[in-house]
Design a protein around this motif. Structure first.
Motif, mmCIF file in Angstrom:
data_model
loop_
_atom_site.group_PDB
_atom_site.id
_atom_site.type_symbol
_atom_site.label_atom_id
_atom_site.label_comp_id
_atom_site.label_asym_id
_atom_site.label_seq_id
_atom_site.Cartn_x
_atom_site.Cartn_y
_atom_site.Cartn_z
ATOM 1 N N TRP A 317 -39.289 -23.112 6.483
ATOM 2 C CA TRP A 317 -40.560 -23.279 5.776
ATOM 3 C C TRP A 317 -41.088 -21.971 5.195
ATOM 4 N N GLY A 318 -40.543 -20.842 5.634
ATOM 5 C CA GLY A 318 -40.953 -19.566 5.043
ATOM 6 C C GLY A 318 -40.658 -19.522 3.550
ATOM 7 N N ARG A 319 -39.629 -20.243 3.114
ATOM 8 C CA ARG A 319 -39.309 -20.288 1.691
ATOM 9 C C ARG A 319 -40.399 -21.014 0.903
ATOM 10 N N ILE A 320 -41.007 -22.027 1.520
ATOM 11 C CA ILE A 320 -42.110 -22.729 0.862
ATOM 12 C C ILE A 320 -43.311 -21.802 0.732
ATOM 13 N N LEU A 321 -43.628 -21.087 1.793
ATOM 14 C CA LEU A 321 -44.753 -20.145 1.737
ATOM 15 C C LEU A 321 -44.518 -19.069 0.687
ATOM 16 N N ALA A 322 -43.298 -18.561 0.626
ATOM 17 C CA ALA A 322 -42.990 -17.518 -0.350
ATOM 18 C C ALA A 322 -43.187 -18.035 -1.773
ATOM 19 N N VAL A 347 -47.581 -25.441 8.711
ATOM 20 C CA VAL A 347 -48.370 -24.228 8.482
ATOM 21 C C VAL A 347 -49.846 -24.567 8.529
ATOM 22 N N SER A 348 -50.601 -23.782 9.251
ATOM 23 C CA SER A 348 -52.056 -23.855 9.227
ATOM 24 C C SER A 348 -52.596 -22.433 9.328
ATOM 25 N N ALA A 349 -53.721 -22.210 8.712
ATOM 26 C CA ALA A 349 -54.337 -20.876 8.702
ATOM 27 C C ALA A 349 -53.357 -19.804 8.222
ATOM 28 N N GLY A 350 -52.468 -20.201 7.306
ATOM 29 C CA GLY A 350 -51.546 -19.236 6.713
ATOM 30 C C GLY A 350 -50.357 -18.865 7.565
ATOM 31 N N GLY A 351 -50.166 -19.526 8.704
ATOM 32 C CA GLY A 351 -49.037 -19.212 9.585
ATOM 33 C C GLY A 351 -48.531 -20.464 10.269
ATOM 34 N N ARG A 352 -47.586 -20.284 11.190
ATOM 35 C CA ARG A 352 -47.018 -21.424 11.912
ATOM 36 C C ARG A 352 -48.113 -22.199 12.629
ATOM 37 N N ALA A 353 -48.107 -23.522 12.465
ATOM 38 C CA ALA A 353 -49.085 -24.373 13.139
ATOM 39 C C ALA A 353 -48.864 -24.312 14.647
ATOM 40 N N PRO A 354 -49.945 -24.312 15.447
ATOM 41 C CA PRO A 354 -49.812 -24.154 16.904
ATOM 42 C C PRO A 354 -48.897 -25.178 17.555
ATOM 43 N N ASN A 355 -48.900 -26.430 17.049
ATOM 44 C CA ASN A 355 -48.117 -27.488 17.679
ATOM 45 C C ASN A 355 -46.744 -27.695 17.046
ATOM 46 N N TYR A 356 -46.406 -26.850 16.078
ATOM 47 C CA TYR A 356 -45.130 -27.021 15.392
ATOM 48 C C TYR A 356 -43.969 -26.611 16.282
#
Length: 403
Positions: A317-322, A347-356
């Motif tokens: 998912w880092g590719r999606i953020l990029a 992703v939430s709050a710009g980073g990995r979601a806590p429950n992911y």
């Protein structure tokens, strides 16, 4: 292998519109590759064309003939795009229109030419001229499936759909066919689409409604980021039903059917994208305006790194953020961005979601159909882009295309 796409086994006739196909031997052997459509003597015709500056000769000629007024006939060939052929290509397109007009007892400007296939090769005008008398004699109203088959190139599945709409003044039919699998990117999406209806509608209104439908369908798809030289979307209204689109309610009913039909055909092109194994919707919301949402959706949908990760079912998912980050959104607050894939919050709050978890991501990315939902959390506008993955077969198909 197309993604969850089956060829229709039947398409309804459209009163007032007749079609015929034949094997003219333009490039292919032992298959139909030439299509003639008679839209009817009272037809209204609207069209959208590619925005590629290197547009093909038939696009140039079709635009000229539309401007001249009262077109009735469509002549479509597969196997040769008649693009990158200079003035000789324009002369060839005009010659085919003149030949069709002579056979059909119509002026050349009443014929709109369309071509799809290999770029840079001279069009076999003689093959088309020799086929036209039999083609004209074979016109019938029940040849929509044959027409869809005749315009295919690298398509693996015949594409067609229909709608029946009950309006205040009566019931109308819309039937459409499309071809396209690669070189798909707005504007427009090499693709061709032809829609017929028996509604009676003013040509200017039909053009307006087709523009709206095309913007949200054929201009919202991408397979590989390459805009074709030959794209065209045409809607023909024969008027044979006598049902006139005049009231606001009838206009809305017709527009809804046209929008829905165009989207189904456009999605079929992406589902049959060259080498595709995944069908993907990139759904962007929370943008300040539609243009901003479109930029983000297109950047993600066009990213080769995202598309190859999708093929591998890799939740990278880092590719999606990029991709979101390089979409050129002014003052983007990354700590507010959220991303979910098939309902899994990644992703939430710009980073990995806590429950992911990697397992939940892997399960989501392994699906054949994916909804990548991006929330920019800065407004109320949105946009949806339709795309597919990049597989090994995409390279093979395009490396071998002229072989």
């Amino acid at each position: 292998m197309a993604v969850a796409l089956l060829a229709p086994t039947w398409l309804p006739s459209v009163p007032g519109i007749r079609l015929a196909t034949c094997a003219a031997g333009i490039r292919y052997r032992d298959r139909d590759d030439l299509l003639l459509i008679d839209a009817g003597p009272e037809a209204a015709i609207a069209a959208l064309f590619t925005a590629n500056a290197f547009c093909a000769a038939p696009v140039r000629v079709a635009r000229e003939h539309l401007a001249a007024g009262a077109p009735r006939w469509l002549l479509i060939n597969a196997g040769n795009a008649n693009a990158g052929t200079g003035q000789a290509g324009v002369a060839a397109a005009r010659a085919t229109c003149a030949a069709a007009g002579e056979v059909c007892a119509a002026p050349a400007h009443a014929v709109l030419p369309f071509s799809t296939g290999v770029i840079g090769e001279p069009l076999a005008v003689d093959c088309i001229e020799q086929a036209l008398p039999g083609l004209c004699a074979g016109l019938r109203d029940d040849a929509w499936l044959a027409a869809a088959r005749a315009i295919m190139t690298t398509d693996t599945v015949l594409k067609g759909a229909a709608r029946t709409v009950r309006l205040a003044a009566g019931t109308i039919t819309l039937t459409g066919i499309a071809k396209g699998s690669g070189m798909i990117h707005p504007d427009m999406a090499t693709m061709l689409a032809f829609i017929g209806t028996d509604a009676r509608i003013d040509a200017a209104l039909l053009q307006e409604l087709l523009g709206h439908a095309g913007d949200r369908s054929f201009n919202a798809i991408t397979v590989d980021g390459d805009t074709s030289t030959n794209d065209a979307l045409v809607c023909m209204a024969s008027g044979a039903s006598g049902v006139e689109i005049k009231t606001a309610a009838d206009r809305d009913g017709f527009a809804a059917a046209l929008d829905s039909l165009c989207l189904e055909l456009a999605e079929a092109i992406v589902r049959d994208g060259e080498g595709a194994t995944k069908f993907v919707r990139v759904i962007v919301g929370g943008a300040r305006d539609r243009g901003e949402a479109r930029r983000v959706a297109e950047t993600v949908a066009l990213s080769p790194l995202v598309k190859t990760a999708l093929f591998a079912s890799d939740p990278n998912w880092g590719r999606i953020l990029a991709a979101i980050g390089r979409a050129g959104i002014e003052a983007l607050e990354i700590e507010r961005v959220g991303v979910t894939v098939n309902g899994v919050e990644i992703v939430s709050a710009g980073g990995r979601a806590p429950n992911y978890t990697e397992a939940s991501g892997q399960k989501a990315f392994a699906e054949a159909e994916l909804d990548i939902v991006i929330d920019l959390a800065r407004g109320a506008a949105g946009y949806t882009k339709y795309t597919c993955d990049f597989s090994y077969d995409y390279v093979r198909i395009n490396a071998d295309y002229r072989s």
